[in-house]
Design an enzyme around this catalytic site. Structure first.
Site: not given
Ligand code: AQP
Length: 349
Positions: A114, A208, A211
């Site tokens: 990040k 992955k 968001k």
């Molecule tokens: N691609 C994914 N597959 C399975 N699980 C996922 N999670 C996120 N992406 C995937 C799970 O969703 C939960 C909430 O995630 P979060 O919003 O707390 O943060 P994150 O993991 O940082 O989500 P993103 O979408 O990947 O956001 P960005 O793009 O900001 O980094 C968690 O349990 C996570 O494991």
């Protein structure tokens, strides 16, 4: 003696809630309710580790709450709240900042991803994110944490923090009337073996689904309507071979593997069963079936989310009630942590 089983997990209100968040986390949150007491949190303090527009953030907090409720989380039997309304999360995180070691945090791959190349310009909060996450879980002495695979390393760090706290303060833990062998904090168990612990981007099966991906076509958002879902599935990247009949045939085919995994998770089937049905088919046959399935699972959630979003007062009341109940547990734990660490209790605790 052991700790009372309790589930805790959270989702950041950073916009674009997607299928990966649903299959990797929220769907599992719903399932865990049948067997455990659960606390589900909209982790808004984590969200501001990277810049959030304050006007959007409020909407996004309500949107994640709406997604929890629309997916089937019961805020009466269980607890749904947002992190910033329970100050004990930040309070315990400070204690954990003093327990965790720089070397441990330096190893966290998510910070490296990040922060990217401009590490010097990343917020201190982004670096310390895992200690706040440990506090989120342990301020309830939660024992089980359903998360996607990307959070596994942070969970391991939470276990290390719990263990070091229990060792560092062992004598004080005992003198305050707790079991010295068990320790004050449990070692939270990561539950990452869901149907799709790692949903990949629709544009690149080696990345992955996330968001923050600039391409909206990389993910299916929980707010997408039927047409958008169908179009994104249609445009998903694939290779030119038909689907294999055996799971082994998905090796070296990340895009195909991702679509089959998504289908299996949405249909609550195994990948072998999906290939039993679609093995030998071209994507021109499989993709419309996947789009129909995705629409049938996500549309009711999407419709309910929209209804809930039209009544922000109701969402705020759910969060206020959840914060009250979460806060009561957290205040008790934080009071005991103060005794153990050697702080004097405040008038409130
Ligand atoms: N691609 C994914 N597959 C399975 N699980 C996922 N999670 C996120 N992406 C995937 C799970 O969703 C939960 C909430 O995630 P979060 O919003 O707390 O943060 P994150 O993991 O940082 O989500 P993103 O979408 O990947 O956001 P960005 O793009 O900001 O980094 C968690 O349990 C996570 O494991």
């Amino acid at each position: 003696m052991s700790f009372v089983p309790l589930v805790f997990s959270g989702v950041q209100p950073t916009g674009n809630l997607h299928l990966g968040n649903y299959l990797g986390a929220i769907k599992r949150f719903v399932e865990m309710q049948a067997t455990h007491d659960c606390i589900y949190c909209v982790v808004d303090q984590h969200a501001i580790t990277v810049w959030q527009d304050p006007f959007e953030l409020k909407k996004q907090i309500r949107e994640v709450t709406a997604a929890f409720l629309a997916a089937g989380i019961d805020p009466v039997k269980h607890i749904v709240f947002n992190q910033s309304q329970v100050p004990e999360h930040a309070e315990l995180a400070w204690v954990f900042n003093c327990v965790a070691r720089m070397g441990w945090l330096n190893r966290m791959t998510q910070f490296k991803e990040k922060a990217g190349k401009d590490k010097e310009n990343a917020s201190v909060g982004l670096f310390a994110y895992p200690t706040l996450m440990a506090a989120d879980i342990l301020v309830y002495r939660a024992t089980h944490v359903p998360v996607g695979e990307d959070q596994k390393q942070h969970l391991e760090l939470a276990r290390d923090i719990a263990q070091k706290f229990n060792n560092d303060f062992k004598a004080s833990i005992v003198s305050n009337g707790h079991d010295g062998e068990l320790g004050y904090f449990p070692q939270p168990e990561p539950l990452t073996q869901g149907p799709a612990p790692r949903v990949m981007s629709l544009r690149d099966g080696t990345k992955k689904m996330s968001k923050s991906d600039p391409s909206d076509y990389s993910r299916i958002n929980l707010t997408d309507d039927q047409d958008a879902i169908a179009q994104k599935v249609r445009k998903a990247r694939t290779d030119s071979e038909p689907l294999p009949s055996e799971v082994d045939g998905l090796k070296e085919r990340p895009d195909a593997d991702n679509l089959v995994t998504i289908y299996a998770a949405l249909a609550s089937k195994s990948r072998a069963d999906v290939l039993g049905e679609f093995g030998g088919s071209q994507f021109s046959v499989f993709k419309p079936a996947l789009a129909d399935l995705a629409v049938s699972v996500l549309s009711p959630i999407n419709t309910r989310m929209r209804e809930l979003m039209e009544d922000p007062g109701h969402i705020d009341a759910v969060l206020a009630d959840g914060s009250e109940r979460a806060g009561a547990i957290a205040a008790k734990v934080m009071g005991e942590v103060k005794d153990i660490v050697g702080f004097l209790r405040s008038r409130k605790s």
